[in-house]
Motif scaffolding. Structure first.
Motif, PDB file in Angstrom:
ATOM      1  N   LYS A 174      20.489  -2.536 -10.724  1.00  0.00           N
ATOM      2  CA  LYS A 174      19.434  -1.539 -10.432  1.00  0.00           C
ATOM      3  C   LYS A 174      18.049  -2.197 -10.483  1.00  0.00           C
ATOM      4  O   LYS A 174      17.191  -1.962  -9.625  1.00  0.00           O
ATOM      5  N   GLN A 175      17.834  -3.056 -11.495  1.00  0.00           N
ATOM      6  CA  GLN A 175      16.543  -3.749 -11.598  1.00  0.00           C
ATOM      7  C   GLN A 175      16.346  -4.675 -10.412  1.00  0.00           C
ATOM      8  O   GLN A 175      15.248  -4.803  -9.875  1.00  0.00           O
ATOM      9  N   HIS A 176      17.450  -5.351  -9.991  1.00  0.00           N
ATOM     10  CA  HIS A 176      17.364  -6.276  -8.884  1.00  0.00           C
ATOM     11  C   HIS A 176      16.975  -5.540  -7.606  1.00  0.00           C
ATOM     12  O   HIS A 176      16.113  -5.989  -6.843  1.00  0.00           O
ATOM     13  N   GLN A 177      17.620  -4.415  -7.379  1.00  0.00           N
ATOM     14  CA  GLN A 177      17.295  -3.643  -6.177  1.00  0.00           C
ATOM     15  C   GLN A 177      15.839  -3.149  -6.211  1.00  0.00           C
ATOM     16  O   GLN A 177      15.118  -3.213  -5.211  1.00  0.00           O
ATOM     17  N   ALA A 178      15.378  -2.636  -7.374  1.00  0.00           N
ATOM     18  CA  ALA A 178      14.004  -2.137  -7.486  1.00  0.00           C
ATOM     19  C   ALA A 178      12.997  -3.260  -7.298  1.00  0.00           C
ATOM     20  O   ALA A 178      11.957  -3.100  -6.624  1.00  0.00           O
ATOM     21  N   SER A 179      13.305  -4.424  -7.859  1.00  0.00           N
ATOM     22  CA  SER A 179      12.366  -5.536  -7.732  1.00  0.00           C
ATOM     23  C   SER A 179      12.289  -6.017  -6.296  1.00  0.00           C
ATOM     24  O   SER A 179      11.217  -6.393  -5.802  1.00  0.00           O
ATOM     25  N   LEU A 180      13.456  -6.056  -5.594  1.00  0.00           N
ATOM     26  CA  LEU A 180      13.442  -6.472  -4.197  1.00  0.00           C
ATOM     27  C   LEU A 180      12.570  -5.535  -3.350  1.00  0.00           C
ATOM     28  O   LEU A 180      11.773  -5.987  -2.519  1.00  0.00           O
ATOM     29  N   GLN A 181      12.787  -4.230  -3.539  1.00  0.00           N
ATOM     30  CA  GLN A 181      11.963  -3.272  -2.782  1.00  0.00           C
ATOM     31  C   GLN A 181      10.474  -3.409  -3.148  1.00  0.00           C
ATOM     32  O   GLN A 181       9.597  -3.358  -2.279  1.00  0.00           O
ATOM     33  N   TYR A 182      10.197  -3.582  -4.426  1.00  0.00           N
ATOM     34  CA  TYR A 182       8.810  -3.696  -4.895  1.00  0.00           C
ATOM     35  C   TYR A 182       8.155  -4.957  -4.352  1.00  0.00           C
ATOM     36  O   TYR A 182       7.012  -4.938  -3.857  1.00  0.00           O
ATOM     37  N   TYR A 183       8.915  -6.099  -4.400  1.00  0.00           N
ATOM     38  CA  TYR A 183       8.363  -7.351  -3.893  1.00  0.00           C
ATOM     39  C   TYR A 183       8.103  -7.271  -2.400  1.00  0.00           C
ATOM     40  O   TYR A 183       7.079  -7.773  -1.890  1.00  0.00           O
ATOM     41  N   CYS A 184       9.051  -6.662  -1.675  1.00  0.00           N
ATOM     42  CA  CYS A 184       8.867  -6.525  -0.212  1.00  0.00           C
ATOM     43  C   CYS A 184       7.635  -5.688   0.114  1.00  0.00           C
ATOM     44  O   CYS A 184       6.868  -6.012   1.028  1.00  0.00           O
ATOM     45  N   ALA A 185       7.436  -4.579  -0.618  1.00  0.00           N
ATOM     46  CA  ALA A 185       6.270  -3.717  -0.360  1.00  0.00           C
ATOM     47  C   ALA A 185       4.974  -4.446  -0.669  1.00  0.00           C
ATOM     48  O   ALA A 185       3.990  -4.352   0.081  1.00  0.00           O
ATOM     49  N   LEU A 186       4.966  -5.225  -1.776  1.00  0.00           N
ATOM     50  CA  LEU A 186       3.755  -5.972  -2.119  1.00  0.00           C
ATOM     51  C   LEU A 186       3.465  -7.064  -1.096  1.00  0.00           C
ATOM     52  O   LEU A 186       2.300  -7.318  -0.749  1.00  0.00           O
ATOM     53  N   ASN A 187       4.518  -7.726  -0.616  1.00  0.00           N
ATOM     54  CA  ASN A 187       4.300  -8.740   0.407  1.00  0.00           C
ATOM     55  C   ASN A 187       3.785  -8.108   1.706  1.00  0.00           C
ATOM     56  O   ASN A 187       2.894  -8.649   2.370  1.00  0.00           O
ATOM     57  N   ALA A 188       4.356  -6.960   2.077  1.00  0.00           N
ATOM     58  CA  ALA A 188       3.932  -6.296   3.320  1.00  0.00           C
ATOM     59  C   ALA A 188       2.512  -5.738   3.199  1.00  0.00           C
ATOM     60  O   ALA A 188       1.785  -5.623   4.199  1.00  0.00           O
ATOM     61  N   LEU A 189       2.128  -5.406   1.974  1.00  0.00           N
ATOM     62  CA  LEU A 189       0.780  -4.839   1.782  1.00  0.00           C
ATOM     63  C   LEU A 189      -0.299  -5.833   2.165  1.00  0.00           C
ATOM     64  O   LEU A 189      -1.386  -5.428   2.604  1.00  0.00           O
ATOM     65  N   GLN A 190      -0.001  -7.112   2.017  1.00  0.00           N
ATOM     66  CA  GLN A 190      -1.004  -8.108   2.369  1.00  0.00           C
ATOM     67  C   GLN A 190      -1.327  -8.081   3.861  1.00  0.00           C
ATOM     68  O   GLN A 190      -2.439  -8.423   4.270  1.00  0.00           O
ATOM     69  N   TYR A 191      -0.384  -7.678   4.676  1.00  0.00           N
ATOM     70  CA  TYR A 191      -0.630  -7.557   6.115  1.00  0.00           C
ATOM     71  C   TYR A 191      -1.199  -6.172   6.458  1.00  0.00           C
ATOM     72  O   TYR A 191      -2.108  -6.044   7.291  1.00  0.00           O
ATOM     73  N   ARG A 192      -0.633  -5.156   5.824  1.00  0.00           N
ATOM     74  CA  ARG A 192      -1.049  -3.797   6.164  1.00  0.00           C
ATOM     75  C   ARG A 192      -2.508  -3.522   5.782  1.00  0.00           C
ATOM     76  O   ARG A 192      -3.193  -2.754   6.447  1.00  0.00           O
ATOM     77  N   LYS A 193      -2.972  -4.160   4.722  1.00  0.00           N
ATOM     78  CA  LYS A 193      -4.349  -3.893   4.303  1.00  0.00           C
ATOM     79  C   LYS A 193      -5.351  -4.408   5.332  1.00  0.00           C
ATOM     80  O   LYS A 193      -6.410  -3.830   5.536  1.00  0.00           O
ATOM     81  N   ARG A 194      -4.978  -5.522   5.983  1.00  0.00           N
ATOM     82  CA  ARG A 194      -5.875  -6.053   6.997  1.00  0.00           C
ATOM     83  C   ARG A 194      -5.948  -5.117   8.201  1.00  0.00           C
ATOM     84  O   ARG A 194      -7.026  -4.868   8.753  1.00  0.00           O
ATOM     85  N   VAL A 195      -4.806  -4.608   8.579  1.00  0.00           N
ATOM     86  CA  VAL A 195      -4.790  -3.654   9.696  1.00  0.00           C
ATOM     87  C   VAL A 195      -5.538  -2.378   9.311  1.00  0.00           C
ATOM     88  O   VAL A 195      -6.306  -1.805  10.099  1.00  0.00           O
ATOM     89  N   ALA A 196      -5.319  -1.945   8.074  1.00  0.00           N
ATOM     90  CA  ALA A 196      -5.961  -0.703   7.625  1.00  0.00           C
ATOM     91  C   ALA A 196      -7.474  -0.834   7.561  1.00  0.00           C
ATOM     92  O   ALA A 196      -8.216   0.146   7.762  1.00  0.00           O
ATOM     93  N   MET A 197      -7.978  -2.033   7.274  1.00  0.00           N
ATOM     94  CA  MET A 197      -9.427  -2.223   7.210  1.00  0.00           C
ATOM     95  C   MET A 197     -10.051  -2.305   8.605  1.00  0.00           C
ATOM     96  O   MET A 197     -11.185  -1.878   8.825  1.00  0.00           O
ATOM     97  N   LEU A 198      -9.329  -2.881   9.550  1.00  0.00           N
ATOM     98  CA  LEU A 198      -9.900  -3.119  10.878  1.00  0.00           C
ATOM     99  C   LEU A 198      -9.722  -1.938  11.828  1.00  0.00           C
ATOM    100  O   LEU A 198     -10.586  -1.667  12.668  1.00  0.00           O
ATOM    101  N   GLU A 199      -8.596  -1.249  11.749  1.00  0.00           N
ATOM    102  CA  GLU A 199      -8.300  -0.185  12.717  1.00  0.00           C
ATOM    103  C   GLU A 199      -9.339   0.949  12.682  1.00  0.00           C
ATOM    104  O   GLU A 199      -9.794   1.401  13.742  1.00  0.00           O
ATOM    105  N   PRO A 200      -9.787   1.470  11.504  1.00  0.00           N
ATOM    106  CA  PRO A 200     -10.791   2.548  11.507  1.00  0.00           C
ATOM    107  C   PRO A 200     -12.114   2.130  12.148  1.00  0.00           C
ATOM    108  O   PRO A 200     -12.717   2.880  12.909  1.00  0.00           O
ATOM    109  N   MET A 201     -12.545   0.891  11.848  1.00  0.00           N
ATOM    110  CA  MET A 201     -13.816   0.445  12.417  1.00  0.00           C
ATOM    111  C   MET A 201     -13.713   0.215  13.911  1.00  0.00           C
ATOM    112  O   MET A 201     -14.683   0.405  14.663  1.00  0.00           O
TER     113      MET A 201
END
Length: 668
Positions: A174-201
């Motif tokens: 259960k911890q392994h599955q939660a950590s995998l999902q958490y790590y994937c979301a944190l890694n993806a956030l590094q890309y999504r934040k850039r899009v989120a900052m640029l798209e509104p402007m």
């Protein structure tokens, strides 16, 4: 675009080493800072969107206000047609700009605000949820490992061991599955934040560009000429404003360069205009606030036709407070204030006491009200009539306190001689009557002086006190005549009167001469500020009229009844009465003498009609003496007193009270 160098390795998620945990804490700190920044950025973007929405509403309201200018109906808006047309054109343009602003606000909402809200609600909220799940799974795995670590070494329980092994495996998975999902979301956030900052402007900028393009198309060619004409018109108005401002500045400088006397009350340098038929200005009016208390209010008064109007400060219009037709005006003493005068309506029931600021204003108000009371404003040429009507009362009226001085100063002494004894009353004598109303010049000569008091010479007063009898009339009356009249008189009636004035007149067979004399006497008293009168007793007998001093009982002046050719009471003010006395002038050697007439004006405590009725009855008695039968008939119809005289009226109740009052204030 540069690649992302830092990321969490999924292969190390199961081992969950301290190095992995340290790197995870960096990612979590970055995600927390991103959440705070995103909230602040969203607030700023929402503020921009709100301002743009308010801009749309404001431009819509502005367009409506520009259209409402025409509906306001400004009191001073004459000549604003060009401004109204220009504002309507601006309103149309602002209305079109309003549609562009509304469209821009919608684009901002869709392409700027919404993407950032979606990023916050979807991505950042997911990171927060996964972090919480990962923490719970880690706590459960740690608890299972604690239980498993406590298994005993000597007494092994296979069943317990198998259960704990299964629990550890389950929590670790259960911890392994939660950590995998958490790590994937944190890694993806590094890309999504850039899009989120640029798209509104990007959306904001594109919306603004679209707005500017449409705005340029709207105001490009068709607005150039319009804006140029408006600019030219504005410059023209500004030029007019500058010219007017300069003119007002020069006028202000000129007005401020006057002498300080302009600001000082009662420092008027101009002469009094006594022929006014209109007047306006501030006056103080006395109002009663209680039984014995009064208050003075400063109000703006003006005349309108025959009415006196009053307008309080700040009021839109004034209201009538007194009808000036046939009213009387005169100076009064009131509460130790200067420049007070009183206006009384013809009935005598309503009166106003007003105070002027200066002597000039005071005299002009009195003259104006006096002119209006004669209804001069109804004539074709009021100014000329006012000059003619006031000529005798203004230019030639001089207060004279000696009867002899008035005779010396009169331009026509023969016209002012008091009746000589022995005259015969004849209604046919005097000026000839005409069907039309006589002009004032036909009744009284212009410039005729007026006597305001009848003074008793000191020498005559001493002679009467020593002799104990009445003084000898300087105009021809003798002691023998008076005593004879007393003995034979069948009528003796006394009235309390106040002598207002007398003057020479041109005729004695027209009552209009009495009314004109009353007007000129009252006008002269008002002009010369003579408001004190001397009280006397007017005794009417069947042979003469006598004016008696109430203190000394000395006869001031006496007239034979047969020489009184006219008598009348005022038509409006019943307390005023007067009579005309005929005299003779034998200076030219004529046997009959030239007729002259004098008018005497009095104010009584009772109605003047009663005095006139008494004089008329005295004349009837005089005529009846010539016919014994007529006298007997008259005596039969009239009651008598105990001493055998006609009982006509009750004696005046205030005669004793008024005997000690030398100077009283006239209410005429």
């Amino acid at each position: 675009m540069p690649a992302v160098h830092h990321k969490l390795l999924l292969e190390e998620a199961l081992q969950d080493s301290p190095q992995t945990r340290s790197l995870l804490s960096v990612f979590e700190e970055d995600a927390g800072m991103l959440t705070d920044y995103t909230n602040q950025l969203l607030q700023s973007m929402q503020r921009v969107f709100g301002a743009q929405s308010e801009m749309g509403l404001a431009t819509e309201q502005l367009s409506q206000q520009l259209l409402d200018y025409e509906k306001k109906n400004f009191a001073l808006g004459k000549g604003d047609e060009e401004v109204i047309n220009t504002l309507q054109s601006f309103a149309k343009t602002v209305g079109e700009l309003n549609s562009l602003h509304s469209e821009l606000a919608n684009q901002m909402a869709d392409s700027m605000v919404f993407p950032l809200i979606q990023f916050r609600e979807k991505d950042l909220t997911e990171i927060s949820t996964l972090k919480e799940i990962f923490g719970i799974a880690t706590d459960e795995h740690e608890a299972a490992m604690v239980k498993y670590s406590r298994l005993p070494k000597k007494r092994e329980n296979e069943k317990l061991k198998a259960d704990l092994v299964k629990e550890v495996a389950y929590t670790r998975r259960k911890q392994h599955q939660a950590s995998l999902q958490y790590y994937c979301a944190l890694n993806a956030l590094q890309y999504r934040k850039r899009v989120a900052m640029l798209e509104p402007m990007l959306g904001y900028t594109q919306a603004q560009i679209s707005f500017f393009k449409k705005g340029i198309e709207l105001v490009s060619k068709k607005m150039d000429n319009f804006l140029s004409s408006v600019s030219t018109m504005t410059q023209s108005i500004q030029t007019q404003l500058d010219t007017e401002a300069e003119a007002m500045r020069m006028s202000q400088k000129e007005l401020l360069s006057v002498d300080d006397s302009v600001y000082m009350p009662d420092q008027d340098t101009e002469s009094v205009n006594r022929t006014l038929i209109q007047k306006a200005g501030y006056l103080n009016i006395r109002n009663k606030t209680g039984l014995v208390t009064t208050a003075w209010d400063r109000l703006f008064f003006f005349t309108q036709g025959g009415n006196l109007m009053c307008q309080p400060r700040g009021a839109v219009a004034g209201g009538m407070i007194l009808d000036l037709d046939n009213s009387s005006v005169m100076a009064v003493e009131c509460e130790d204030r200067r420049y007070c005068f009183q206006i009384t309506c013809p009935s005598g029931k309503t009166s106003l006491i007003l105070q002027a600021e200066s002597k000039k204003e005071y005299e002009e108000w009195i003259c104006t009200v006096n002119n209006i009371s004669r209804q001069i404003y109804l004539t074709d040429n009021p100014e000329a009539v006012a000059i003619r009507m006031n000529q005798s009362a203004i230019q030639a009226v001089t207060p004279i306190t000696s009867f002899e001085k008035r005779q010396e100063g009169s331009p026509n002494p023969d016209r002012f001689e008091i009746a000589k004894p022995g005259g015969v009353y004849d209604s046919s004598r005097g000026s000839q009557k005409t069907g039309a109303a006589p002009e004032p010049e036909e009744l009284i000569a212009p410039g005729t002086p007026i006597q305001f008091d009848i003074m008793l010479p000191a020498s005559e007063f001493q002679d009467q006190n020593r002799g104990g009898g009445r003084r000898t009339n300087p105009f021809g009356e003798t002691d023998d005549d008076c005593s004879s009249d007393n003995d034979d008189s069948l009528l003796q009636q006394v009235f309390v009167v106040r002598f207002l004035g007398s003057m020479a007149v041109r005729c004695g067979d027209n009552q209009e001469v009495i009314y004109e004399a009353m007007r000129q006497v009252l006008a002269a008293r008002a002009i010369h500020n003579i408001f004190r009168t001397t009280e006397s007793h007017l005794m009417v007998t069947s042979s003469n009229l006598r004016l008696i001093d109430p203190q000394t009982q000395v006869t001031r002046i006496s007239f034979q009844l047969e020489d009184v050719c006219q008598f009348a009471a005022h038509q409006e003010n019943g307390r005023l009465m007067g009579f005309v006395v005929e005299g003779r002038d034998w200076t030219d050697g004529d046997e009959e003498g030239e007729a002259s007439y004098s008018a005497f004006v009095f104010e009584s405590n009772t109605e003047g009609e009663k005095i006139c009725y008494t004089i008329n009855l005295a004349k009837d008695i005089t005529e009846a003496k010539k016919d014994p039968e007529a006298l007997a008939e008259l005596m039969k119809n009239m009651p008598f007193t105990n001493d055998g005289k006609f009982l006509l009226l009750e004696q005046e109740t205030d005669m004793s009270n008024g005997a000690g009052q030398e100077d009283l204030e006239s209410e005429a």
